[in-house]
Design an enzyme around this catalytic site. Structure first.
Site, PDB file in Angstrom:
ATOM      1  N   HIS A 135     109.254  15.795  36.458  1.00  0.00           N
ATOM      2  CA  HIS A 135     110.470  15.119  36.925  1.00  0.00           C
ATOM      3  C   HIS A 135     111.541  15.053  35.849  1.00  0.00           C
ATOM      4  O   HIS A 135     111.243  14.879  34.666  1.00  0.00           O
ATOM      5  CB  HIS A 135     110.137  13.704  37.399  1.00  0.00           C
ATOM      6  N   SER A 183     102.971   8.206  39.836  1.00  0.00           N
ATOM      7  CA  SER A 183     104.043   9.141  39.541  1.00  0.00           C
ATOM      8  C   SER A 183     105.056   8.442  38.635  1.00  0.00           C
ATOM      9  O   SER A 183     105.318   7.260  38.831  1.00  0.00           O
ATOM     10  CB  SER A 183     104.716   9.572  40.839  1.00  0.00           C
ATOM     11  N   CYS A 186      90.656  38.236  42.668  1.00  0.00           N
ATOM     12  CA  CYS A 186      91.683  37.728  43.581  1.00  0.00           C
ATOM     13  C   CYS A 186      92.907  38.619  43.483  1.00  0.00           C
ATOM     14  O   CYS A 186      93.564  38.662  42.444  1.00  0.00           O
ATOM     15  CB  CYS A 186      92.043  36.288  43.235  1.00  0.00           C
ATOM     16  N   CYS A 239      94.849  32.860  49.863  1.00  0.00           N
ATOM     17  CA  CYS A 239      94.128  33.180  51.098  1.00  0.00           C
ATOM     18  C   CYS A 239      92.637  33.057  50.812  1.00  0.00           C
ATOM     19  O   CYS A 239      92.235  32.723  49.718  1.00  0.00           O
ATOM     20  CB  CYS A 239      94.508  34.562  51.635  1.00  0.00           C
ATOM     21  N   CYS A 260      88.915  36.195  48.905  1.00  0.00           N
ATOM     22  CA  CYS A 260      88.003  36.348  47.771  1.00  0.00           C
ATOM     23  C   CYS A 260      87.060  35.156  47.570  1.00  0.00           C
ATOM     24  O   CYS A 260      86.295  35.136  46.612  1.00  0.00           O
ATOM     25  CB  CYS A 260      88.797  36.594  46.491  1.00  0.00           C
TER      26      CYS A 260
HETATM   27  C1  LIG Z   1     100.530  12.611  45.953  1.00  0.00           C
HETATM   28  C2  LIG Z   1     100.888  12.521  44.513  1.00  0.00           C
HETATM   29  C3  LIG Z   1     101.928  13.273  44.014  1.00  0.00           C
HETATM   30  C4  LIG Z   1     102.285  13.171  42.678  1.00  0.00           C
HETATM   31  N1  LIG Z   1     103.263  13.973  42.204  1.00  0.00           N
HETATM   32  C5  LIG Z   1     103.597  13.913  40.904  1.00  0.00           C
HETATM   33  C6  LIG Z   1     104.572  14.781  40.385  1.00  0.00           C
HETATM   34  O1  LIG Z   1     105.072  15.660  41.079  1.00  0.00           O
HETATM   35  N2  LIG Z   1     104.945  14.639  39.093  1.00  0.00           N
HETATM   36  C7  LIG Z   1     104.393  13.696  38.283  1.00  0.00           C
HETATM   37  O2  LIG Z   1     104.802  13.593  37.135  1.00  0.00           O
HETATM   38  N3  LIG Z   1     103.417  12.885  38.735  1.00  0.00           N
HETATM   39  C8  LIG Z   1     103.000  12.978  40.019  1.00  0.00           C
HETATM   40  N4  LIG Z   1     102.015  12.177  40.495  1.00  0.00           N
HETATM   41  C9  LIG Z   1     101.357  11.284  39.585  1.00  0.00           C
HETATM   42  C10 LIG Z   1     100.272  12.000  38.782  1.00  0.00           C
HETATM   43  O3  LIG Z   1      99.472  12.761  39.612  1.00  0.00           O
HETATM   44  C11 LIG Z   1      99.428  10.980  38.084  1.00  0.00           C
HETATM   45  O4  LIG Z   1     100.227  10.097  37.391  1.00  0.00           O
HETATM   46  C12 LIG Z   1      98.449  11.599  37.112  1.00  0.00           C
HETATM   47  O5  LIG Z   1      97.728  12.637  37.715  1.00  0.00           O
HETATM   48  C13 LIG Z   1      97.528  10.539  36.591  1.00  0.00           C
HETATM   49  O6  LIG Z   1      96.542  11.117  35.822  1.00  0.00           O
HETATM   50  P1  LIG Z   1      95.325  10.259  35.313  1.00  0.00           P
HETATM   51  O7  LIG Z   1      94.624  11.106  34.348  1.00  0.00           O
HETATM   52  O8  LIG Z   1      95.794   8.947  34.872  1.00  0.00           O
HETATM   53  O9  LIG Z   1      94.456  10.010  36.621  1.00  0.00           O
HETATM   54  P2  LIG Z   1      93.379  10.968  37.309  1.00  0.00           P
HETATM   55  O10 LIG Z   1      93.848  12.348  37.385  1.00  0.00           O
HETATM   56  O11 LIG Z   1      92.966  10.321  38.569  1.00  0.00           O
HETATM   57  O12 LIG Z   1      92.172  10.946  36.284  1.00  0.00           O
HETATM   58  C14 LIG Z   1      91.289   9.883  36.152  1.00  0.00           C
HETATM   59  C15 LIG Z   1      89.919  10.456  35.941  1.00  0.00           C
HETATM   60  O13 LIG Z   1      89.010   9.423  35.619  1.00  0.00           O
HETATM   61  C16 LIG Z   1      87.753   9.722  36.157  1.00  0.00           C
HETATM   62  N5  LIG Z   1      86.975   8.493  36.230  1.00  0.00           N
HETATM   63  C17 LIG Z   1      87.244   7.387  36.958  1.00  0.00           C
HETATM   64  N6  LIG Z   1      86.318   6.450  36.734  1.00  0.00           N
HETATM   65  C18 LIG Z   1      85.438   6.961  35.838  1.00  0.00           C
HETATM   66  C19 LIG Z   1      84.254   6.444  35.216  1.00  0.00           C
HETATM   67  N7  LIG Z   1      83.819   5.232  35.468  1.00  0.00           N
HETATM   68  N8  LIG Z   1      83.596   7.244  34.364  1.00  0.00           N
HETATM   69  C20 LIG Z   1      84.041   8.512  34.098  1.00  0.00           C
HETATM   70  N9  LIG Z   1      85.149   9.019  34.663  1.00  0.00           N
HETATM   71  C21 LIG Z   1      85.844   8.258  35.514  1.00  0.00           C
HETATM   72  C22 LIG Z   1      88.135  10.302  37.517  1.00  0.00           C
HETATM   73  O14 LIG Z   1      87.103  11.084  38.053  1.00  0.00           O
HETATM   74  C23 LIG Z   1      89.383  11.104  37.194  1.00  0.00           C
HETATM   75  O15 LIG Z   1      89.122  12.455  36.944  1.00  0.00           O
HETATM   76  C24 LIG Z   1     101.605  12.275  41.827  1.00  0.00           C
HETATM   77  C25 LIG Z   1     100.537  11.545  42.327  1.00  0.00           C
HETATM   78  C26 LIG Z   1     100.154  11.687  43.649  1.00  0.00           C
HETATM   79  C27 LIG Z   1      98.971  10.961  44.142  1.00  0.00           C
END
Ligand SMILES: Cc1cc2nc3c(=O)[nH]c(=O)nc-3n(C[C@H](O)[C@H](O)[C@H](O)COP(=O)(O)OP(=O)(O)OC[C@H]3O[C@@H](n4cnc5c(N)ncnc54)[C@H](O)[C@@H]3O)c2cc1C
Lengths: 453, 240
Positions: free
Chosen positions: A49, A330, A391, A424, A427
């Site tokens: 963003h 996000s 692929c 697709c 593969c």
């Molecule tokens: C629909 C959608 C669209 C989005 N679009 C954008 C965008 O376009 N641009 C942008 O900047 N942001 C976007 N975001 C926000 C972005 O996706 C998130 O902010 C980001 O992915 C967060 O990453 P994270 O590592 O904090 O969480 P996650 O990716 O959820 O990682 C957390 C990890 O912790 C692990 N975990 C949880 N509990 C435990 C445990 N007890 N022990 C071990 N492992 C555990 C989980 O398995 C997971 O892999 C979007 C979010 C959504 C839902």
């Protein structure tokens, strides 16, 4: 004894790990899924963003900072990043009148250009004639989120960070100067703990007695395979901005596919990534209005669940040496590199000794489709598996698939990191057969989701 | 650089047939396949029910495979022809390029498969490939498909391999139920108990790199009915 234990290998956890791997530290990461980035990160839209409102919020600031350093990060880690630009269009008289005001407001924080109707239609010929003008934010960009997360993971791993997959942190107990993490892989002791657990960050916070409420908010997308239908991230300027979401857009992926979404739907379960008919029709109505026609070739519907803890990110230290990096909704993907730097500063402030390593190893994942003819010759000579394309849509070689598969027996990891089988299904069987041969077992994303029994 | 009259892309039934006729007529040809000679028909030969139904084509392909030297490599450009293989990139000049790259099943999303994208959802093509390699894809299979002879054949094949099989037509939305793996499927008002969903709603041509050339065979007809593919190949060859 580890210096730092990170719970969760989403984009947040992996970028923090990457940043910490530049110092002389013993760091370990626990991830309950079969690979990194397969939860919220996989379900997101992939947009880097240009800005996040309000500008003075933590997420607003980290978004700007993350966006600003993204080229540097993509260069250092070797993932693809394209600044395709965000086009905010006025579709009615009121929003058209607002354009100068909006431009003046935004230009205090980000690069923004006013563009006229004619120019917009030249840039995006499929837009309907009723656009009345707009604003272009050239710094907005796109990445493949799992590929970006993998690049950070790989950098961290090459530089000594330990990763445990299929390894859930079940409990944390406090000792006078450390924590003991009880995981499905046994017990581990660490001086500092970082809670990067995404939608489950509340469960992890609770393990040390901190109350945090995460409400899951689902966002769904439609993916069309008509490359070139639109080339920018496009959204209509809303009459009334929604406080909880930027409202999604007619987006593009890193390889030019069209993505419409996301919406925001409150859901009960944090695992609810189902996409419903109602949502699809809603997205088509909302973004279809902007264009003369619908893009062709629907190839996928997918959803992600946002970890929402109020209006902002929650990055704090509720008890000594335990840091929440939670509520990373996000624009968490955009902010990830900036969040990582901030967390490292917090660790330093709480007494963690940071000594920079003299050398760090950079790792670049070899992708056939990015190479010149001479470079292809060279890699194939070293490893003939680069000469075998699995692929065809995305030109992914056997060597690339095996490199990921040897690390993760997860189909989703292979697919998202290499992009094999993204366009697709031709593969898919080849990939699975290959993985089956290599790993003996293939899961989709986590244990319990076996693809082939 | 090697120059030939024809480069044939794809060594399935159509590609092999074309190569044979062209060679018989004295043309200089090269034929490439990114996998192995035989294409989809080779997959069918490993499945008992399919191998009896497709017997004629399997035998023909087996014979052709003996006579026709197929080069393993992926054609990534057709003008000039550039091929990536274990030996690196090779360039060829061809007067004419034949696209015999076949068909692929339509994606589940296009067939309105909704719900969570859990494990256990396959296109018919992927499912057949996997079971032909002796992989088990589940226990209780629901085949949601448009009416087509291939569907009955697939049903009896799954049944013979010890799966429980149910069949449904494609109408409206196909909603998948399940947390990590398919636990059931709802189509219209009907809910099916199953752990695997196989969908089939037709095929489309497979030429993702948009290689230029003359399309022949299944890349034109896009079906599991090889009598149609055969007809298309015959038509093309009669004009040469
Ligand atoms: C629909 C959608 C669209 C989005 N679009 C954008 C965008 O376009 N641009 C942008 O900047 N942001 C976007 N975001 C926000 C972005 O996706 C998130 O902010 C980001 O992915 C967060 O990453 P994270 O590592 O904090 O969480 P996650 O990716 O959820 O990682 C957390 C990890 O912790 C692990 N975990 C949880 N509990 C435990 C445990 N007890 N022990 C071990 N492992 C555990 C989980 O398995 C997971 O892999 C979007 C979010 C959504 C839902």
């Amino acid at each position: 004894m580890y210096d730092v234990a990170i719970v969760g290998a989403g984009v947040t956890g992996c970028f923090v790990a990457k940043e910490l791997s530049k110092y002389n530290l013993k760091v370990i990461v626990f991830e309950r899924k079969a690979a990194m980035g397969l939860e919220q990160t996989k379900g997101c839209s992939g947009v880097i963003h240009a800005f996040q409102l309000p500008f003075n919020s933590l997420k607003g600031k980290l978004c700007l900072e993350g966006n600003a350093i993204m080229d540097e990060e993509s260069e250092e880690l070797g993932f693809s990043f394209k600044r395709v630009g965000l086009l905010l269009v006025a579709t009615n008289r009121i929003t058209k009148i607002l354009l100068p005001v909006l431009k003046a407001y935004f230009s205090r924080y980000v690069e923004v250009k006013r563009i006229e109707k004619k120019e917009i239609l030249e840039m995006e010929p499929n837009l309907r004639e009723n656009v009345k003008g707009g604003l272009l934010f050239p710094s907005a960009g796109v990445v493949n989120p799992v590929e970006m997360t993998y690049a950070a993971y790989r950098f961290a791993k090459e530089n000594g960070v330990e990763f445990k997959f299929n390894s859930k942190v079940e409990d944390i107990s406090r000792k006078p100067n450390s924590f003991v993490l009880k995981t499905s892989d046994g017990e581990f002791e660490a001086k500092y703990v970082l809670n990067c657990a995404g939608v489950y960050a509340d469960d992890v916070a609770k393990m040390v007695g901190y109350e945090l409420k995460i409400t899951p908010g689902k966002g769904s997308h439609i993916v069309f395979n008509e490359k070139g239908f639109s080339n920018h991230l496009i959204a209509a300027i809303p009459l009334k901005p929604d406080k909880r979401t930027k409202g999604g857009g007619a987006l593009v992926s890193i390889d030019g596919k069209v993505i419409w979404g996301p919406n925001l739907v409150d859901v009960e379960s944090k695992e609810d990534t189902s996409v419903t008919r109602e949502e699809i029709e809603g997205l088509k109505r909302k973004f279809g209005r902007l264009f003369k026609k619908l893009p062709k070739d629907v190839i996928a519907y997918y959803a992600g669940v946002r970890s929402i803890a109020g209006n902002d990110f929650v990055i704090n230290q509720p008890i000594r040496n335990f840091i929440n990096v939670a509520g990373i909704q996000s624009p968490g993907l955009t902010a990830a590199p900036a969040i990582a730097r901030r967390v490292v500063r917090m660790l330093a402030a709480s007494g963690l000794e940071l000594k920079k390593k003299e050398n760090t190893i950079k790792y670049k994942f070899t992708r056939i489709r990015e190479l010149s003819k001479d470079e292809i010759e060279k890699v194939v000579e070293q490893n003939p598996d680069y000469g075998e394309i699995i692929c065809l849509c995305n030109l992914v070689s056997k060597a690339e698939i095996l490199e990921v598969a040897r690390d993760f027996p997860s189909f989703d990891a292979v697919k998202h990191i290499t992009r094999a089988g993204m366009d697709c299904n031709k593969c898919h069987a080849d990939i699975i057969v290959l993985m089956q041969r290599e790993c003996n077992k293939t899961v989709k994303d986590c244990t319990g989701s076996e693809l082939v029994w | 650089m090697v120059a030939v009259d024809y480069v044939v892309i794809g060594a399935g039934y159509a590609g092999l047939k074309c190569a044979e006729t062209l060679m018989d007529k004295g043309f200089k040809i090269l034929i490439f396949d990114m996998r192995e000679s035989g294409g989809e028909i080779s997959v069918f030969s490993k499945l008992s029910d399919f191998s009896s139904k497709y017997e004629k084509y399997i035998e023909e392909v087996e014979e052709l495979k003996k006579d026709i030297p197929v080069d393993i490599g992926t054609v990534i450009k057709s003008k000039p022809v550039i091929v990536n293989s274990g030996n690196g990139l090779k360039r060829f000049e061809a007067k004419r390029v034949l696209l015999c790259t076949g068909a692929t099943d339509v994606a589940p999303a296009k067939l309105n498969v909704l719900g969570k994208r859990v494990a256990g959802i396959y296109t018919l093509e992927t499912a057949l490939r996997l079971i032909s390699e002796n992989n088990r894809i589940g226990n209780e299979v629901l085949i949601a498909a448009k009416e087509d002879k291939i569907v009955e054949l697939a049903e009896s094949q799954f049944y013979r391999l010890g799966y429980e099989v149910e069949l449904s037509e494609l109408y409206g939305d196909i909603s998948v139920i399940g947390k990590d793996r398919v636990e059931g499927v709802k189509i219209g008002e009907e809910t099916y108990n199953c752990d695997t969903l196989v969908v089939y709603g037709g095929r489309s041509s497979f030429n993702p790199l948009k290689l230029r050339g003359t399309p022949v065979g299944n890349v034109v007809t896009c079906t599991y009915d090889y009598s149609k593919v055969e007809e298309n190949v015959k038509n093309f060859l009669s004009k040469i």
